[in-house]
Design an enzyme around this catalytic site. Structure first.
Site, PDB file in Angstrom:
ATOM      1  N   HIS A 137      -7.680  31.409  32.774  1.00 18.36           N
ATOM      2  CA  HIS A 137      -8.309  31.394  34.085  1.00 18.36           C
ATOM      3  C   HIS A 137      -7.234  30.409  34.762  1.00 18.36           C
ATOM      4  O   HIS A 137      -7.777  28.946  34.011  1.00 18.36           O
ATOM      5  CB  HIS A 137      -9.949  30.564  34.466  1.00 18.36           C
ATOM      6  CG  HIS A 137     -10.337  29.638  36.216  1.00 18.36           C
ATOM      7  ND1 HIS A 137     -10.257  31.229  37.473  1.00 18.36           N
ATOM      8  CD2 HIS A 137      -9.874  28.899  36.838  1.00 18.36           C
ATOM      9  CE1 HIS A 137     -10.344  30.377  38.418  1.00 18.36           C
ATOM     10  NE2 HIS A 137     -10.110  29.451  38.006  1.00 18.36           N
ATOM     11  N   CYS A 189      -3.152  28.963  44.325  1.00 19.39           N
ATOM     12  CA  CYS A 189      -3.405  27.424  44.422  1.00 19.39           C
ATOM     13  C   CYS A 189      -4.210  27.306  42.512  1.00 19.39           C
ATOM     14  O   CYS A 189      -4.823  27.975  42.762  1.00 19.39           O
ATOM     15  CB  CYS A 189      -4.641  27.541  45.131  1.00 19.39           C
ATOM     16  SG  CYS A 189      -5.697  25.505  45.374  1.00 19.39           S
ATOM     17  N   CYS A 204      -4.346  20.340  49.709  1.00 19.84           N
ATOM     18  CA  CYS A 204      -5.178  20.904  49.518  1.00 19.84           C
ATOM     19  C   CYS A 204      -5.297  20.108  48.211  1.00 19.84           C
ATOM     20  O   CYS A 204      -6.262  20.129  47.465  1.00 19.84           O
ATOM     21  CB  CYS A 204      -4.518  22.304  49.213  1.00 19.84           C
ATOM     22  SG  CYS A 204      -3.393  22.758  47.777  1.00 19.84           S
ATOM     23  N   ARG A 221      -0.288  31.883  48.835  1.00 18.75           N
ATOM     24  CA  ARG A 221      -0.577  30.637  48.047  1.00 18.75           C
ATOM     25  C   ARG A 221      -1.192  30.494  46.715  1.00 18.75           C
ATOM     26  O   ARG A 221      -2.411  30.920  46.783  1.00 18.75           O
ATOM     27  CB  ARG A 221      -1.065  30.277  49.520  1.00 18.75           C
ATOM     28  CG  ARG A 221      -1.611  28.409  48.548  1.00 18.75           C
ATOM     29  CD  ARG A 221      -2.196  27.274  49.549  1.00 18.75           C
ATOM     30  NE  ARG A 221      -2.718  27.887  50.333  1.00 18.75           N
ATOM     31  CZ  ARG A 221      -4.736  27.616  49.856  1.00 18.75           C
ATOM     32  NH1 ARG A 221      -4.335  26.275  49.501  1.00 18.75           N
ATOM     33  NH2 ARG A 221      -5.852  28.270  50.888  1.00 18.75           N
ATOM     34  N   ASP A 265      -2.439  32.834  52.922  1.00 17.83           N
ATOM     35  CA  ASP A 265      -2.056  32.344  53.657  1.00 17.83           C
ATOM     36  C   ASP A 265      -0.652  31.192  53.762  1.00 17.83           C
ATOM     37  O   ASP A 265      -0.339  29.801  53.621  1.00 17.83           O
ATOM     38  CB  ASP A 265      -3.396  31.366  54.402  1.00 17.83           C
ATOM     39  CG  ASP A 265      -3.665  30.107  53.078  1.00 17.83           C
ATOM     40  OD1 ASP A 265      -3.042  29.713  52.191  1.00 17.83           O
ATOM     41  OD2 ASP A 265      -4.525  29.287  53.149  1.00 17.83           O
ATOM     42  N   CYS A 283      -1.465  29.694  26.140  1.00 19.72           N
ATOM     43  CA  CYS A 283      -0.310  30.328  25.085  1.00 19.72           C
ATOM     44  C   CYS A 283       1.168  30.336  25.480  1.00 19.72           C
ATOM     45  O   CYS A 283       1.645  30.859  24.808  1.00 19.72           O
ATOM     46  CB  CYS A 283      -0.191  32.575  24.993  1.00 19.72           C
ATOM     47  SG  CYS A 283      -0.270  32.629  27.229  1.00 19.72           S
ATOM     48  N   HIS A 295      -6.710  30.516  42.151  1.00 17.69           N
ATOM     49  CA  HIS A 295      -7.332  31.877  43.518  1.00 17.69           C
ATOM     50  C   HIS A 295      -5.383  32.144  43.823  1.00 17.69           C
ATOM     51  O   HIS A 295      -4.724  31.055  43.735  1.00 17.69           O
ATOM     52  CB  HIS A 295      -8.488  31.445  43.549  1.00 17.69           C
ATOM     53  CG  HIS A 295      -9.640  31.411  43.337  1.00 17.69           C
ATOM     54  ND1 HIS A 295     -10.050  30.087  42.767  1.00 17.69           N
ATOM     55  CD2 HIS A 295     -10.489  32.377  43.172  1.00 17.69           C
ATOM     56  CE1 HIS A 295     -11.173  30.889  42.158  1.00 17.69           C
ATOM     57  NE2 HIS A 295     -10.646  31.750  42.079  1.00 17.69           N
ATOM     58  N   CYS A 347       1.169  28.549  30.579  1.00 11.73           N
ATOM     59  CA  CYS A 347       0.179  28.705  30.134  1.00 11.73           C
ATOM     60  C   CYS A 347      -0.357  27.985  29.013  1.00 11.73           C
ATOM     61  O   CYS A 347      -0.217  27.650  28.352  1.00 11.73           O
ATOM     62  CB  CYS A 347      -0.581  29.724  29.720  1.00 11.73           C
ATOM     63  SG  CYS A 347      -1.782  30.216  29.436  1.00 11.73           S
ATOM     64  N   CYS A 397      -3.776  35.827  27.472  1.00 12.17           N
ATOM     65  CA  CYS A 397      -4.474  35.457  26.957  1.00 12.17           C
ATOM     66  C   CYS A 397      -5.773  34.989  27.940  1.00 12.17           C
ATOM     67  O   CYS A 397      -6.640  34.738  27.566  1.00 12.17           O
ATOM     68  CB  CYS A 397      -3.827  33.931  26.691  1.00 12.17           C
ATOM     69  SG  CYS A 397      -3.766  32.425  28.192  1.00 12.17           S
TER      70      CYS A 397
END
Ligand SMILES: [Zn+2]
Length: 138
Positions: free
Chosen positions: A110, A127, A73, A125, A117, A58, A113, A55, A107
């Site tokens: 974001h 992503c 993707c 997955r 699939d 943190c 997602h 991350c 922490c």
């Protein structure tokens, strides 16, 4: 989707000023304001070295290179998190879509997602935005 910066759920707490100082502008927009980097633009969508992805907020180890796969993707994709304990899943109905947001549980940053699939055995997955993670070689 906005973040509550004083959310008591997350053990790692920093002020908005601290986040701005510690993160690059792109990392800040993604990790703290749930922005999405353009596909095929990040550091890790086509990165296949052995190691761990931590991350940016943190330092928690979030993903292992062994679970990374090419989803085509344009974002780094993983079939599972380093452990179920390190990520938080939140229902996200923004942008007219029904999705599950993934955040760092430590922490609140974001990450991206998770979609149903992915490859077996998890069928998931993750992503993830490159800007939300830091690679550490083995
Ligand atoms: Zn974190």
């Amino acid at each position: 989707m906005s973040h509550d910066h004083d959310d008591p759920r997350y053990p790692v707490k920093k002020t908005d000023e601290e986040w701005r100082k510690e993160l690059s502008p792109m990392q800040y927009e993604v990790a703290r304001h749930a922005a999405t980097e353009r596909p095929f633009s990040g550091a890790y969508w086509d990165h296949w070295d052995d190691g761990q992805y931590k991350c940016v907020g943190c330092g928690e180890v979030l993903f292992e290179s062994t679970t990374k796969f090419d989803a085509g993707c344009g974002w780094p994709s993983y079939s599972e998190a380093a452990s179920a304990e390190v990520v938080e899943r939140i229902r996200d109905a923004s942008h007219g879509m029904e999705r599950v947001e993934v955040r760092c549980k430590k922490c609140g940053s974001h990450l991206g997602h998770v979609f149903p699939d992915g490859p077996e055995p998890t069928g998931e997955r993750f992503c993830i935005n490159s800007a939300a993670i830091d690679f550490k070689p083995k």
